[in-house]
Design an enzyme around this catalytic site. Structure first.
Site, mmCIF file in Angstrom:
data_model
loop_
_atom_site.group_PDB
_atom_site.id
_atom_site.type_symbol
_atom_site.label_atom_id
_atom_site.label_comp_id
_atom_site.label_asym_id
_atom_site.label_seq_id
_atom_site.Cartn_x
_atom_site.Cartn_y
_atom_site.Cartn_z
ATOM 1 C CB CYS A 257 -13.662 10.877 -28.505
ATOM 2 S SG CYS A 257 -13.603 9.123 -28.070
ATOM 3 C CG HIS A 336 -25.015 17.344 -31.741
ATOM 4 N ND1 HIS A 336 -25.523 16.091 -31.981
ATOM 5 C CD2 HIS A 336 -24.797 17.407 -30.402
ATOM 6 C CE1 HIS A 336 -25.599 15.426 -30.840
ATOM 7 N NE2 HIS A 336 -25.163 16.195 -29.873
ATOM 8 C CG HIS A 446 1.672 23.473 -35.325
ATOM 9 N ND1 HIS A 446 2.872 22.867 -35.612
ATOM 10 C CD2 HIS A 446 1.960 24.768 -35.039
ATOM 11 C CE1 HIS A 446 3.849 23.752 -35.502
ATOM 12 N NE2 HIS A 446 3.322 24.916 -35.164
ATOM 13 C CG HIS A 450 -10.283 11.649 -31.607
ATOM 14 N ND1 HIS A 450 -9.750 11.395 -30.364
ATOM 15 C CD2 HIS A 450 -11.184 10.658 -31.838
ATOM 16 C CE1 HIS A 450 -10.310 10.305 -29.868
ATOM 17 N NE2 HIS A 450 -11.179 9.841 -30.744
ATOM 18 C CG HIS A 479 3.646 4.009 -31.937
ATOM 19 N ND1 HIS A 479 4.676 4.148 -31.018
ATOM 20 C CD2 HIS A 479 3.858 2.823 -32.580
ATOM 21 C CE1 HIS A 479 5.472 3.102 -31.106
ATOM 22 N NE2 HIS A 479 4.998 2.291 -32.046
ATOM 23 C CG ASN A 483 -9.191 6.663 -28.858
ATOM 24 O OD1 ASN A 483 -9.260 7.720 -28.231
ATOM 25 N ND2 ASN A 483 -10.155 6.260 -29.665
#
EC number: 2.3.1.199
Length: 550
Positions: A257, A336, A446, A450, A479, A483
């Site tokens: 993702c 990573h 802002h 994820h 909502h 995802n």
């Protein structure tokens, strides 16, 4: 109350230690209980090497900006006390070769600086694909589609229902209807059909919004973690839009993702070496191709969260695009953790005992995710936090390092804090061991986190000290769209634009994490006030209903 909060962050695991070799319990099996945090307080421990790495990035970018003011001050101090006649007299005293040599070196230095400095990368616009209503499902319809396929027993369906009820996902998300099929849907044909639908839908909208022709694009990066056909998805895009033959195309797979930010980073690097170019970044995931049909609960979880979605982003390094670009790319920080075995296997694609392929979610996921997040924001901090916050952070760090009370409390941090909370007593030694948590609201206006799940967003809010307003875009995206993997952070930015909350000079922090384990951040600066869109935004028809309580 204090003990309840502490227990909420803990999970237990029974560990088999084998047969006791000696002692009064010799020959008897023994067990121990391991206590784990659901998501570690990643701001409660700081590894200095990541702070150092952040300052290394800062110095690399700011060395010229720090040098030029010093030179200007020295020159001003020398020349400021002289009259015009005295200046001409001093210049006349030098021979022509010296003057020409001096200005030659100055011009050469200026040329080297302007030629070697990184090119500004602008975000012209972006698009998020909104599937048609035939793919829209409620939570109940989702369970019925799974039941209709005949591939799940009632126990598994009940588990899915419980997960969905606590997920934070609403009743208007999108899935391919093929998941109700009794046949195998994880085929190349099914994957290509879903890919072409979402990718071409997003790109058609992007080219319409930017008025850039596909043949004018010089760099193309497509990322999709699970579905990687041959020819690649990037080749499919080039074929569909008949792009030019010398386009630099890349296809990223298996990166989870967080791959959307990795794709942005790759596109930025390509734009640095290819002046006056456009770059398109496409981020997506195939829900149908990744559909798991077994009964392993750790592999059923991804079925409940992942939904259809795709984003397409237009980047440019052309100076003329400065005027009409929406955002400028400021920073990218990538972390990573695959060197650690637990992190590497926290999200792992494999077959279950029945031979069904799927993504296995480890119990360690929350813990390794917190560690990756801690490393990433520690590295990012020196690049974005105001100087006052950095001073407070270092003061707290020095206090913890050199204070004997802090060192003592570190060895007994859990028991001391638990006892103090239980008795309602404020522990001074605990305060010394607790580092200063920077206020990231001073660095960004802002936040686009994820939208993995409701629990993850709640833990992020608590650990970073953010408000409900700061988390609104992430929660509402979870909502409304679920995802959507690597494209989710763009649906969140689209939400902010639909709310007209982005103004000139605002800083946007997008952060995503995925398998590996990876955590990546990108920072954008708004070039202008973004007006409320009337079309080509996935929130246009429903933004007036949001926010809603979860």
């Amino acid at each position: 109350m204090g003990r309840s909060n502490e227990q909420d962050l803990l999970s237990t695991e029974i560990v088999n230690r084998g047969i006791e070799p000696s002692g009064p319990n010799a020959g008897s099996p023994t067990f121990s209980v391991r206590v784990r945090r659901r998501l570690p307080d990643f701001l409660q421990s700081v590894n200095l090497k990541y702070v150092k790495l952040g300052y290394h990035y800062l110095i690399n970018h700011a060395v010229y900006l720090a040098t030029i003011p010093v030179l200007v001050l020295v020159f001003s101090a020398e020349v400021g006390s002289l009259s015009r006649e005295e200046i001409w007299k001093k210049l006349w005293d030098y021979d022509l070769a010296t003057v020409i040599g001096f200005f030659g070196v100055f011009v050469l230095t200026a040329c080297v600086y302007f030629m070697s400095r990184p090119r500004s990368v602008y975000l012209i616009d972006f698009a998020c694909y909104k599937p048609s209503d035939e793919h829209k499902v409620t939570k109940e319809e989702f369970i019925e589609l799974a039941r209709k396929s005949g591939k799940f027993d009632e126990e598994t369906l009940g588990f899915k229902k419980r997960i969905l009820q606590a997920s934070g996902i609403g009743d208007e998300t999108y899935v391919p209807r093929s998941i109700s099929s009794s046949e195998n849907i994880t085929t190349m044909k099914e994957g290509r059909e879903e890919a072409s639908t979402v990718i071409f839908g997003a790109l058609d909208e992007l080219f319409e919004k930017t008025r850039v022709k596909p043949k004018d694009v010089g760099v193309l990066v497509v990322n999709c973690s699970i579905f990687n056909p041959t020819p690649s998805l990037s080749a499919m895009v080039i074929n569909h839009y008949k792009m030019r033959g010398n386009i630099l195309s890349y296809n990223l797979g298996g990166m989870g993702c967080s791959a959307g930010i990795i794709a942005i980073d790759l596109a930025r690097d390509m734009l640095q070496s290819n002046p006056n170019s456009y770059a398109v970044v496409v981020s997506t995931e195939m829900v149908g191709y990744n559909w798991y049909v077994g009964s392993d609960k750790s592999m059923v979880i991804p079925n409940c969260f992942f939904r259809m979605g795709c984003s397409a982003v237009m980047l440019s390094n052309r100076r003329r695009d400065f005027r009409h670009a929406k955002y400028r790319l400021e920073h990218i920080v990538r972390t990573h953790k695959a060197a650690d075995d637990r992190s590497f296997r926290s999200v792992y694609q494999e077959e279950d005992e029945q031979g069904f392929k799927g993504l296995k979610i480890s119990r360690d996921l929350m813990e390794v995710g917190g560690e990756a997040l801690k490393t990433n924001i520690t590295t990012l901090g020196p690049l974005v936090l105001p100087f006052s916050e950095q001073l407070l952070f270092f003061a707290a760090l020095l206090r913890r390092t050199f204070s004997p009370a802090a060192k003592t409390s570190t060895t007994t941090s859990f028991s001391t804090s638990a006892t103090a909370k239980t008795n309602g007593i404020k522990s001074s030694s605990s305060d010394l061991s607790k580092p200063y948590i920077p206020d990231y609201k001073l660095a960004f206006e802002h936040f686009c986190f994820h939208a993995a799940s409701k629990v993850v967003l709640e833990e992020l809010q608590k650990n970073l000290g953010l408000s409900e307003e700061n988390m609104e875009a992430s929660r509402m995206t979870l909502h409304r769209f679920g995802n959507t993997s690597s494209s989710g952070i763009w649906y969140e930015l689209a939400y902010m634009e639909a709310k007209e909350s982005v103004r000139r000079g605002d800083r946007v922090w997008q952060i995503a994490f995925g398998s590996g384990f990876k955590c990546n951040s990108v920072v954008w600066k708004a070039m202008r006030k973004v007006k409320k869109p009337t079309r080509n935004n996935p929130w246009v028809d429903c933004i007036n209903r949001y926010p809603v309580p979860l």
